[in-house]
Design a protein around this motif. Sequence first.
Motif, PDB file in Angstrom:
ATOM      1  N   LYS A   6       0.859  -1.190   0.000  1.00  0.00           N
ATOM      2  CA  LYS A   6       0.000   0.000   0.000  1.00  0.00           C
ATOM      3  C   LYS A   6       0.895   1.240   0.000  1.00  0.00           C
ATOM      4  CE  LYS A   6      -3.918   2.337   0.695  1.00  0.00           C
ATOM      5  NZ  LYS A   6      -5.051   2.364  -0.243  1.00  0.00           N
ATOM      6  N   PRO A  38      -3.130   9.765   8.483  1.00  0.00           N
ATOM      7  CA  PRO A  38      -4.174   8.889   9.021  1.00  0.00           C
ATOM      8  C   PRO A  38      -4.357   7.608   8.220  1.00  0.00           C
ATOM      9  CG  PRO A  38      -4.928  11.179   8.960  1.00  0.00           C
ATOM     10  CD  PRO A  38      -3.607  11.143   8.264  1.00  0.00           C
ATOM     11  N   GLU A  39      -4.127   7.681   6.906  1.00  0.00           N
ATOM     12  CA  GLU A  39      -4.323   6.492   6.066  1.00  0.00           C
ATOM     13  C   GLU A  39      -3.427   5.334   6.492  1.00  0.00           C
ATOM     14  OE1 GLU A  39      -5.354  10.061   3.488  1.00  0.00           O
ATOM     15  OE2 GLU A  39      -3.839   9.547   4.983  1.00  0.00           O
ATOM     16  N   VAL A  41      -2.479   4.495   9.633  1.00  0.00           N
ATOM     17  CA  VAL A  41      -3.117   3.828  10.780  1.00  0.00           C
ATOM     18  C   VAL A  41      -4.363   3.076  10.330  1.00  0.00           C
ATOM     19  CG1 VAL A  41      -4.215   4.205  13.012  1.00  0.00           C
ATOM     20  CG2 VAL A  41      -2.182   5.522  12.388  1.00  0.00           C
ATOM     21  N   ASN A  42      -5.150   3.697   9.466  1.00  0.00           N
ATOM     22  CA  ASN A  42      -6.377   3.050   8.985  1.00  0.00           C
ATOM     23  C   ASN A  42      -6.070   1.770   8.219  1.00  0.00           C
ATOM     24  OD1 ASN A  42      -7.795   5.176  10.079  1.00  0.00           O
ATOM     25  ND2 ASN A  42      -8.018   6.277   8.145  1.00  0.00           N
ATOM     26  N   THR A  43      -5.035   1.809   7.369  1.00  0.00           N
ATOM     27  CA  THR A  43      -4.677   0.637   6.576  1.00  0.00           C
ATOM     28  C   THR A  43      -4.145  -0.481   7.463  1.00  0.00           C
ATOM     29  OG1 THR A  43      -4.187   2.004   4.652  1.00  0.00           O
ATOM     30  CG2 THR A  43      -3.252  -0.203   4.671  1.00  0.00           C
ATOM     31  N   LYS A  45      -4.952  -1.079  10.518  1.00  0.00           N
ATOM     32  CA  LYS A  45      -6.120  -1.683  11.169  1.00  0.00           C
ATOM     33  C   LYS A  45      -6.901  -2.556  10.191  1.00  0.00           C
ATOM     34  CE  LYS A  45      -6.854   1.914  14.670  1.00  0.00           C
ATOM     35  NZ  LYS A  45      -7.705   3.066  15.070  1.00  0.00           N
ATOM     36  N   GLU A  46      -7.082  -2.045   8.978  1.00  0.00           N
ATOM     37  CA  GLU A  46      -7.835  -2.782   7.960  1.00  0.00           C
ATOM     38  C   GLU A  46      -7.148  -4.109   7.626  1.00  0.00           C
ATOM     39  OE1 GLU A  46      -8.464  -2.440   3.159  1.00  0.00           O
ATOM     40  OE2 GLU A  46      -8.350  -0.576   4.305  1.00  0.00           O
ATOM     41  N   THR A  73       4.146   5.543  17.550  1.00  0.00           N
ATOM     42  CA  THR A  73       2.777   5.108  17.276  1.00  0.00           C
ATOM     43  C   THR A  73       2.723   3.633  16.897  1.00  0.00           C
ATOM     44  OG1 THR A  73       2.173   7.328  16.522  1.00  0.00           O
ATOM     45  CG2 THR A  73       0.732   5.528  15.844  1.00  0.00           C
TER      46      THR A  73
END
Length: 207
Positions: A6, A38-39, A41-43, A45-46, A73
């Motif tokens: 990604k 933010p993307e 952290v979101n990725t 998690k995803e 983080t």
Amino acid sequence: MGIKIKQFIAGQLENNMYLVMDDMTKDAVLIDATALVPEIVNTIKEFGASVKYILLTHGHFDHIMGLNTLKSTLKAEALICNDDLVISDNVNEFTNLLGLPQITPPTYEKFVKDGDVINAGNMKIKVIQTPGHTQGGVCYLIDDNLFSGDTLFRGSVGRTDLFGGDFSKLSDSIKNKLFKLPDNIKVFPGHGLMTTIGYEKKYNEIL
């Protein structure tokens, strides 16, 4: 072996960062550290990913400015070539020139050198040292994917007019290391669009 890649674009110079995850174990690495967007952290998690390492291609400010935040983080270890510590340690010479906020020079848990293999899950990540853009510039090869930092771009190469830059070394690194790789290797650079080794061997006029 299956991996997921990604890309994230961040910072004033539109840097590319890459999350690379082993599908089976969910162990992952992040390549370069411009900013905690933010993307990311979101990725993570995803994907259900666990980031083991943050791998730096070199020590220029635009690739390390987010490293301190990303390390804390993601709870990941940071790796760089020891030859680029002098650039990383003096990162604020660049930020001052560009009117950017100063950062605390990052620290690193491990140092990489040419030929090293880093294990993350089932991934075996080969370190290819490619001096020229900087003395300690490295590329990371994961299967048929090369993360080239600022060594090799689509139709171009990294600049060599900054501290530690040397065009003859850069040309040698690309021609005698990267261009020895198979043509089908996909190249994911530190800026701009992806390419392949075969395309650059044929069309990169700078070389």
